[in-house]
Write a protein that holds these residues in place. Structure first.
Motif, PDB file in Angstrom:
ATOM      1  N   VAL A   1       7.982  10.773  -7.482  1.00 46.63           N
ATOM      2  CA  VAL A   1       6.717  10.065  -7.421  1.00 46.63           C
ATOM      3  C   VAL A   1       6.988   8.607  -7.051  1.00 46.63           C
ATOM      4  O   VAL A   1       8.000   8.036  -7.451  1.00 46.63           O
ATOM      5  N   ASN A   2       6.083   8.021  -6.283  1.00 42.24           N
ATOM      6  CA  ASN A   2       6.194   6.667  -5.753  1.00 42.24           C
ATOM      7  C   ASN A   2       7.307   6.546  -4.714  1.00 42.24           C
ATOM      8  O   ASN A   2       7.816   5.476  -4.459  1.00 42.24           O
ATOM      9  N   THR A   3       7.666   7.684  -4.113  1.00 40.83           N
ATOM     10  CA  THR A   3       8.686   7.713  -3.078  1.00 40.83           C
ATOM     11  C   THR A   3       8.054   7.397  -1.727  1.00 40.83           C
ATOM     12  O   THR A   3       7.013   7.949  -1.383  1.00 40.83           O
ATOM     13  N   VAL A   4       8.687   6.526  -0.971  1.00 36.81           N
ATOM     14  CA  VAL A   4       8.203   6.194   0.368  1.00 36.81           C
ATOM     15  C   VAL A   4       8.525   7.361   1.295  1.00 36.81           C
ATOM     16  O   VAL A   4       9.670   7.792   1.393  1.00 36.81           O
ATOM     17  N   VAL A   5       7.490   7.887   1.972  1.00 41.08           N
ATOM     18  CA  VAL A   5       7.682   9.006   2.890  1.00 41.08           C
ATOM     19  C   VAL A   5       7.310   8.642   4.324  1.00 41.08           C
ATOM     20  O   VAL A   5       7.453   9.465   5.229  1.00 41.08           O
ATOM     21  N   PRO A  31      -2.243  13.422  -2.754  1.00 40.20           N
ATOM     22  CA  PRO A  31      -1.135  12.894  -3.558  1.00 40.20           C
ATOM     23  C   PRO A  31      -0.330  11.803  -2.850  1.00 40.20           C
ATOM     24  O   PRO A  31       0.894  11.776  -2.911  1.00 40.20           O
ATOM     25  N   PHE A  32      -1.025  10.908  -2.164  1.00 41.80           N
ATOM     26  CA  PHE A  32      -0.386   9.815  -1.446  1.00 41.80           C
ATOM     27  C   PHE A  32      -1.141   8.522  -1.706  1.00 41.80           C
ATOM     28  O   PHE A  32      -2.331   8.530  -2.018  1.00 41.80           O
ATOM     29  N   SER A  33      -0.447   7.410  -1.563  1.00 43.34           N
ATOM     30  CA  SER A  33      -1.078   6.097  -1.616  1.00 43.34           C
ATOM     31  C   SER A  33      -0.494   5.249  -0.493  1.00 43.34           C
ATOM     32  O   SER A  33       0.565   5.562   0.059  1.00 43.34           O
ATOM     33  N   ILE A  34      -1.195   4.186  -0.168  1.00 48.31           N
ATOM     34  CA  ILE A  34      -0.707   3.221   0.814  1.00 48.31           C
ATOM     35  C   ILE A  34      -0.432   1.933   0.068  1.00 48.31           C
ATOM     36  O   ILE A  34      -1.316   1.385  -0.608  1.00 48.31           O
ATOM     37  N   VAL A  35       0.806   1.459   0.168  1.00 46.53           N
ATOM     38  CA  VAL A  35       1.216   0.196  -0.443  1.00 46.53           C
ATOM     39  C   VAL A  35       1.748  -0.663   0.687  1.00 46.53           C
ATOM     40  O   VAL A  35       2.803  -0.358   1.259  1.00 46.53           O
ATOM     41  N   LEU A  39       3.578   4.592   3.212  1.00 43.51           N
ATOM     42  CA  LEU A  39       2.924   5.766   2.658  1.00 43.51           C
ATOM     43  C   LEU A  39       3.824   6.297   1.555  1.00 43.51           C
ATOM     44  O   LEU A  39       5.010   6.564   1.782  1.00 43.51           O
ATOM     45  N   ARG A  40       3.262   6.426   0.355  1.00 47.93           N
ATOM     46  CA  ARG A  40       4.052   6.862  -0.797  1.00 47.93           C
ATOM     47  C   ARG A  40       3.459   8.113  -1.429  1.00 47.93           C
ATOM     48  O   ARG A  40       2.250   8.304  -1.434  1.00 47.93           O
TER      49      ARG A  40
END
Length: 86
Positions: A1-5, A31-35, A39-40
């Motif tokens: 989790v919180n891994t950059v993909v 199950p992704f977020s943008i930081v 893309l994480r």
């Protein structure tokens, strides 16, 4: 989790513009977020549950210029370990 993909980059004729990225109407349970421009993964990915996630991301230069693109993430199947012996 919180891994950059993945990461996002935008080509802009105004090379000094800084871009921000955001999902456009993300599907429920994505199950992704943008930081920043990354893309994480924010939750578990399981090929048997869902093998493809499609979503749209908007790039905004902060001066009225935007562009949206559709992305697809494919979750590869892995050989899951046995869960019991019969």
């Amino acid at each position: 989790v919180n891994t950059v993909v993945g990461s996002f980059a935008t080509t802009d004729e105004d090379s000094a513009d800084d871009h921000t990225y955001a999902f456009v109407d993300p599907p429920a349970g994505l199950p992704f977020s943008i930081v920043g421009a990354e893309l994480r993964v924010t939750g578990p990915l399981d090929h048997e549950t869902r093998s493809v996630y499609n979503f749209r991301v908007r790039s905004d230069d902060g001066r009225g210029g935007t562009i949206s693109e559709l992305f697809g993430i494919t979750v590869r199947d892995v050989n899951d370990p046995p869960t019991g012996v019969m």
